[in-house]
Design an enzyme around this catalytic site. Structure first.
Site, mmCIF file in Angstrom:
data_model
loop_
_atom_site.group_PDB
_atom_site.id
_atom_site.type_symbol
_atom_site.label_atom_id
_atom_site.label_comp_id
_atom_site.label_asym_id
_atom_site.label_seq_id
_atom_site.Cartn_x
_atom_site.Cartn_y
_atom_site.Cartn_z
ATOM 1 N N LYS A 126 0.866 -1.194 0.000
ATOM 2 C CA LYS A 126 0.000 0.000 0.000
ATOM 3 C C LYS A 126 0.892 1.229 0.000
ATOM 4 C CE LYS A 126 -4.441 0.972 0.187
ATOM 5 N NZ LYS A 126 -5.593 0.170 -0.249
ATOM 6 N N ASP A 166 -7.050 4.398 -4.350
ATOM 7 C CA ASP A 166 -7.714 4.257 -3.044
ATOM 8 C C ASP A 166 -8.314 5.652 -2.798
ATOM 9 O OD1 ASP A 166 -7.792 2.199 -0.586
ATOM 10 O OD2 ASP A 166 -7.514 4.175 0.287
HETATM 11 P P1 NDP Z 1 -12.950 8.064 -2.634
HETATM 12 O O1 NDP Z 1 -11.851 9.036 -2.453
HETATM 13 O O2 NDP Z 1 -13.535 7.862 -3.980
HETATM 14 O O3 NDP Z 1 -14.158 8.399 -1.651
HETATM 15 C C1 NDP Z 1 -13.958 8.462 -0.268
HETATM 16 C C2 NDP Z 1 -15.279 8.803 0.399
HETATM 17 O O4 NDP Z 1 -15.134 8.610 1.798
HETATM 18 C C3 NDP Z 1 -15.686 10.249 0.203
HETATM 19 O O5 NDP Z 1 -17.081 10.339 0.211
HETATM 20 C C4 NDP Z 1 -15.073 10.905 1.415
HETATM 21 O O6 NDP Z 1 -15.709 12.123 1.791
HETATM 22 C C5 NDP Z 1 -15.273 9.864 2.469
HETATM 23 N N1 NDP Z 1 -14.223 10.003 3.488
HETATM 24 C C6 NDP Z 1 -12.886 9.878 3.307
HETATM 25 N N2 NDP Z 1 -12.217 10.124 4.452
HETATM 26 C C7 NDP Z 1 -13.151 10.436 5.348
HETATM 27 C C8 NDP Z 1 -13.088 10.790 6.713
HETATM 28 N N3 NDP Z 1 -11.901 10.886 7.373
HETATM 29 N N4 NDP Z 1 -14.271 11.009 7.351
HETATM 30 C C9 NDP Z 1 -15.450 10.887 6.687
HETATM 31 N N5 NDP Z 1 -15.567 10.557 5.396
HETATM 32 C C10 NDP Z 1 -14.436 10.343 4.736
HETATM 33 O O7 NDP Z 1 -12.367 6.675 -2.055
HETATM 34 P P2 NDP Z 1 -12.892 5.194 -2.306
HETATM 35 O O8 NDP Z 1 -14.360 5.185 -2.499
HETATM 36 O O9 NDP Z 1 -12.015 4.585 -3.327
HETATM 37 O O10 NDP Z 1 -12.507 4.487 -0.914
HETATM 38 C C11 NDP Z 1 -13.434 4.387 0.160
HETATM 39 C C12 NDP Z 1 -12.997 3.262 1.088
HETATM 40 O O11 NDP Z 1 -12.957 2.023 0.365
HETATM 41 C C13 NDP Z 1 -11.596 3.396 1.709
HETATM 42 O O12 NDP Z 1 -11.610 2.823 2.991
HETATM 43 C C14 NDP Z 1 -10.733 2.545 0.797
HETATM 44 O O13 NDP Z 1 -9.557 2.111 1.445
HETATM 45 C C15 NDP Z 1 -11.689 1.409 0.518
HETATM 46 N N6 NDP Z 1 -11.418 0.596 -0.667
HETATM 47 C C16 NDP Z 1 -11.299 1.166 -1.897
HETATM 48 C C17 NDP Z 1 -11.083 0.377 -3.011
HETATM 49 C C18 NDP Z 1 -11.046 0.935 -4.382
HETATM 50 O O14 NDP Z 1 -10.977 0.145 -5.331
HETATM 51 N N7 NDP Z 1 -11.123 2.243 -4.579
HETATM 52 C C19 NDP Z 1 -10.896 -1.084 -2.876
HETATM 53 C C20 NDP Z 1 -11.132 -1.588 -1.534
HETATM 54 C C21 NDP Z 1 -11.360 -0.761 -0.487
HETATM 55 P P3 NDP Z 1 -14.951 13.538 1.581
HETATM 56 O O15 NDP Z 1 -15.008 13.803 0.119
HETATM 57 O O16 NDP Z 1 -15.724 14.480 2.406
HETATM 58 O O17 NDP Z 1 -13.542 13.330 2.089
HETATM 59 O O1 2IT Z 2 -7.998 -1.466 -0.616
HETATM 60 C C1 2IT Z 2 -7.955 -1.954 -1.762
HETATM 61 O O2 2IT Z 2 -8.096 -3.159 -1.964
HETATM 62 C C2 2IT Z 2 -7.752 -1.042 -2.898
HETATM 63 N N1 2IT Z 2 -7.676 0.170 -2.697
HETATM 64 C C3 2IT Z 2 -7.607 -1.583 -4.286
HETATM 65 C C4 2IT Z 2 -6.194 -2.045 -4.538
HETATM 66 C C5 2IT Z 2 -5.882 -2.460 -5.952
HETATM 67 O O3 2IT Z 2 -4.711 -2.759 -6.173
HETATM 68 O O4 2IT Z 2 -6.756 -2.486 -6.811
#
Ligand code: NDP
Ligand code: 2IT
Length: 445
Positions: A126, A166
């Site tokens: 990561k 992420d």
């Molecule tokens: P994005 O940046 O697209 O969206 C993040 C969302 O979460 C936004 O709505 C943001 O709001 C909110 N958020 C972030 N930090 C905070 C905080 N400290 N408090 C409250 N709200 C918060 O990210 P993703 O959708 O890609 O990721 C969301 C989650 O999913 C994370 O935990 C990530 O690790 C996990 N994840 C992502 C994957 C991927 O493929 N993208 C794969 C597996 C897991 P704001 O805009 O107000 O910050």
């Molecule tokens: O938390 C996760 O699994 C991710 N942000 C996706 C990682 C990836 O390599 O697609």
């Protein structure tokens, strides 16, 4: 916790002071692993746990860039290459002001087990930065990404380490990062990053995969109780990549998603979220969620507050770590909660997980429920390696097959270890055993 494992855990905590999220992730995994070590004393003799908790390599670097006003800015970049027993390091990059080593290490540690559960040949890693993309112009984001890659490029590669997105890193950032990698190395090495655009080596379904996969996993849990998403009232937290696609998939299965959030507040849309409008507001206009309530009638916006105050039978936390605590969990349970699928990484605190499990709520932990994103990244790597690109239908069918498989293996492992329905136990043991076996086979490295 098993006393043998507790002693190892205490050493890990002492060696890594101040990294609260990493401590939490390690403790949660260790709590599941006592029974495995009764059956496999060779894992203890080979110090598998001690080795697993010490990343193979940790890289921290300066990222200088210039903002639109010409002012020099300095951020910190990270890449933690945690474990390569099963394949090249694989995992996302997070750009968020809260990022420090403890966050990157918790995410990298979780990623080892998650990636093992997918059954794909990928190790765990990561990275990220404390850079805050919010309010930055495209040109600023580009300059930051170029500077970040100017250091990162020497550490990554198709056979070494393959980053992706992420929080704060999506298609735009992957584009700038890929461009700079290509420019520095003079190689069109498609497999060095995943989450790329469709016309330049990306995979269909990768943008949707994490949210879709979370819902598919949760649907499998619901099936074990003879039910489904159909007709269910659902609450999702966040409104980013994972949240939006979880909303879309849950509604395609007949659910009504009545609420979602960002870090400023949440919206309640009793008729069910309009996914096209949500995508327009968040993905095209890059506006705050509040704007959704301005453009759509009949929707309330609650500034601050917790989206978990909204009652639902299925909760899908898709924002960030520790966003759902014990009090929120207890309120959801009182309001009739049936299932939780974690789209985010470690969104439920340890108290919250205990509340859900004590109440008999179906609980799908992130390392199993959100594995569809990285699994589809591995499918993207597969397409890149064969210089091929698959249809949406084929790729989605592979994703579905993988998520159903992860659900099955977590459930079967929980059964095997005498705790049916405990997906936390199933995911931790299932992921761990695969990695531990490979580490044993590969000798003391
Ligand atoms: P994005 O940046 O697209 O969206 C993040 C969302 O979460 C936004 O709505 C943001 O709001 C909110 N958020 C972030 N930090 C905070 C905080 N400290 N408090 C409250 N709200 C918060 O990210 P993703 O959708 O890609 O990721 C969301 C989650 O999913 C994370 O935990 C990530 O690790 C996990 N994840 C992502 C994957 C991927 O493929 N993208 C794969 C597996 C897991 P704001 O805009 O107000 O910050
Ligand atoms: O938390 C996760 O699994 C991710 N942000 C996706 C990682 C990836 O390599 O697609």
């Amino acid at each position: 916790m098993d006393a043998r494992l507790e002693a190892i855990r205490d050493t890990v905590l002492a060696r890594n002071p101040g990294e609260a999220e990493f401590h939490q992730a390690v403790t949660e995994v260790f709590e599941s692993l006592g029974p495995v070590h009764d059956r496999h004393p060779e894992f203890l003799e080979a110090a598998i746990l001690e080795r697993l908790c010490e990343p193979e390599r940790q890289i921290i670097f300066r990222v200088p860039w210039t903002d639109d006003a010409g002012r020099v800015r300095i951020n910190r970049g990270f890449r933690v290459e945690f474990n390569s027993a099963l394949g090249p390091y694989k995992g996302g990059l997070r750009f968020h002001p809260s990022v420090y080593l403890g966050i990157v290490k918790f995410l990298g540690f979780e990623q080892i087990f998650k990636n093992a559960l997918t059954g794909m040949p990928i190790g765990g890693g990561k990275g990220g930065s404390d850079f805050d993309p919010r309010g930055r112009s495209d040109a600023e984001v580009m300059r930051f990404c170029q500077s970040f890659m100017t250091e990162l490029y020497r550490h990554i590669g198709e056979y070494t380490d393959v980053p992706a997105g992420d929080i704060g890193v999506g298609g735009r950032e992957i584009g700038y990062l890929f461009g700079q990698y290509k420019r520095i190395t003079n190689r069109y090495e498609s497999g060095v990053l995943t989450g790329k655009g469709i016309s330049w080596g990306g995979s269909l379904v990768r943008p949707e995969a994490t949210g879709f996969g979370t819902v598919i996993f949760t649907q499998e849990m619901l099936k074990t109780r003879g039910t489904s998403f159909d007709g269910r009232r659902v609450v999702v937290s966040g409104s980013g990549n994972v949240a939006i696609n979880a909303v879309a998939k849950a509604q395609s299965l007949g659910a009504t998603v009545v609420a979602c959030s960002d870090s400023s507040g949440y919206i309640v849309d009793p008729a069910g979220i309009d996914v096209a409008l949500l995508r327009q507001v968040k993905e095209v206009d890059r506006a705050r969620l509040k704007e959704y309530s301005v453009r759509r009638g009949g929707v309330s916006y609650v500034e601050g507050g917790s989206v978990w105050d909204v009652d639902a039978t299925v909760a899908l936390p898709c924002a960030t770590q520790n966003e759902l605590d014990g009090d929120a969990a207890a309120k959801l349970v009182r309001n009739g909660l049936l299932a939780v699928g974690e789209g985010a990484n470690m969104p439920s605190t340890r108290d919250a997980v205990a509340v859900f499990q004590d109440a008999g709520v179906l609980f799908g932990p992130g390392k199993a429920a959100n594995a569809g994103g990285v699994a589809t990244s591995a499918l993207e790597m597969q397409q890149n390696a064969s210089r091929d690109s698959w249809s949406f239908e084929h790729t989605e069918a592979r994703l579905t097959e993988i998520m159903v498989g992860i659900h099955h293996s977590c459930a079967a492992t929980a059964d095997e270890y005498g705790d049916p329905g405990n997906y936390v136990l199933g995911a931790n043991i299932g992921g761990f055993v695969k990695v531990a076996d490979a580490m044993l086979a590969q000798g003391l490295i």
